[in-house]
Design an enzyme around this catalytic site. Structure first.
Site, PDB file in Angstrom:
ATOM      1  N   THR A  57       0.756  -1.223   0.000  1.00  0.00           N
ATOM      2  CA  THR A  57       0.000   0.000   0.000  1.00  0.00           C
ATOM      3  C   THR A  57       0.808   1.307   0.000  1.00  0.00           C
ATOM      4  O   THR A  57       1.885   1.359   0.591  1.00  0.00           O
ATOM      5  CB  THR A  57      -0.840  -0.074   1.292  1.00  0.00           C
ATOM      6  N   ARG A  98     -12.135  -9.797  -1.693  1.00  0.00           N
ATOM      7  CA  ARG A  98     -11.520  -9.465  -0.392  1.00  0.00           C
ATOM      8  C   ARG A  98     -11.247  -7.950  -0.322  1.00  0.00           C
ATOM      9  O   ARG A  98     -10.724  -7.363  -1.255  1.00  0.00           O
ATOM     10  CB  ARG A  98     -10.223 -10.248  -0.227  1.00  0.00           C
ATOM     11  N   VAL A  99     -11.581  -7.353   0.793  1.00  0.00           N
ATOM     12  CA  VAL A  99     -11.324  -5.927   0.996  1.00  0.00           C
ATOM     13  C   VAL A  99     -10.456  -5.782   2.240  1.00  0.00           C
ATOM     14  O   VAL A  99     -10.741  -6.396   3.271  1.00  0.00           O
ATOM     15  CB  VAL A  99     -12.660  -5.162   1.172  1.00  0.00           C
ATOM     16  N   GLY A 128      -3.788  -6.146   6.192  1.00  0.00           N
ATOM     17  CA  GLY A 128      -5.080  -5.498   6.407  1.00  0.00           C
ATOM     18  C   GLY A 128      -5.967  -6.187   7.417  1.00  0.00           C
ATOM     19  O   GLY A 128      -6.671  -5.525   8.188  1.00  0.00           O
TER      20      GLY A 128
END
Ligand code: GLY
Length: 301
Positions: A169, A197-198, A223
């Site tokens: 990220t 998927r988040v 995450g």
């Protein structure tokens, strides 16, 4: 006082990629700083700096993102204005080259905060953005990695952060001359993730948070763990309680990530006066920052 800080992800960056990571965060810092020092807004600085990181194949965001288990690229991003408390975010969106720009459009031009999947694409097209092909976002490095992972019986995202195969990220936090703090984050998520998927990046409070009276934060890392401790909001809460000590708030947030969720990652933040803080528990994290009280920028990996 103006201040700007960016990151290009926390992970075990191999030696031969240090130069590219350094150059990428330095370029993003320069873009955001130009905007802020010419009286531009924190929203503009964050968006344009994150676009630069998304366009750079070095990072896991936009071009160069990880590929999911179905061979698709699904992107997450968010942006938050700490003065208006407006935010925009996209989750699991495909075929959008710059998801941070779409997140900003959602913040500026809709009553919603988070749009996912096909709805986010529909909003983009209705608001003048173009679709791109999956191939435009796909790099040879990620295709090769995806092919390797298809042959494996099991794959642990958590373990990937311990090895030199992850990327992660990108994000930025800005304080402009009007005292507005804005945070933004963008990612391709984790390698071989289940379709749909988040991660933390599009979730306000998890990957991104801003409150101009206190500070702003952008996170990177695993995450699933970051979501459990609502890492960005946790850091801003720590700032509020510790007399705005940016370094202590960043370190305290990562300490909580480890203690409560056995997590890996990193965080950048600015307090309401623009003092930067950085912490991470991965071997490396690419970041760069500059404030109007500093003589020169800091660029570190
Ligand atoms: N921090 C990025 C993700 O887990 O999706």
């Amino acid at each position: 006082m103006i201040a700007f800080i960016v990151h290009g992800g926390a992970w075990d960056i191999p030696d031969d990629q240090l130069g590219a990571n350094r150059a990428g965060v330095e370029k993003a810092l320069t873009i955001g700083w130009e905007i802020l020092s010419n009286g531009g807004s924190a929203v503009e600085a964050v968006e344009k700096a994150v676009v630069s990181l998304e366009d750079d194949p070095t990072f896991d965001a936009g071009v160069g993102s990880h590929v999911n288990a179905a061979g698709e690229i699904e992107l997450d991003a968010s942006i938050m204005n700490g003065t208006t408390f407006r935010a925009g975010a996209v989750a699991a969106v495909q075929s959008i080259r710059n998801p941070i720009a779409l997140a900003r459009k959602i913040m500026d031009e809709s009553e919603h905060i988070l749009l996912a999947g096909s709805g986010a694409v529909r909003f983009a097209l209705e608001h003048g953005m173009q679709r791109c092909s999956n191939d435009e976002l796909l790099t040879g490095r990620e295709l090769e990695l995806w092919r390797t992972l298809q042959g494996r019986k099991s794959f642990s995202t958590k373990e990937a952060f311990r090895k030199k195969i992850s990327h992660d990220t990108v994000g930025a936090v800005a304080l402009d001359s009007d005292g507005v703090i804005v945070s933004g984050t963008s990612t391709g998520g984790t390698q071989n993730k289940y379709p749909g998927r988040v991660g933390d990046s599009p979730l306000i409070g998890c990957g991104t948070y801003a409150d101009s009276a206190v500070g702003g934060a952008s996170c990177t890392g695993w995450g699933e763990a970051i979501i459990k401790v609502v890492l960005a909001k946790t850091a801003v809460d720590l700032l509020e309680r510790n007399s705005a000590d940016s370094s202590a708030a960043a370190a305290g947030a990562i300490e909580r990530l480890v203690k409560k969720a056995d997590g890996f990652g990193g965080i950048i933040l600015l307090n309401h006066r623009g003092v930067p803080g950085v912490a991470f528990n991965t071997p490396r994290m690419a970041r760069a920052y500059l404030t109007s009280e500093m003589n020169h920028s800091v660029v570190e990996v």
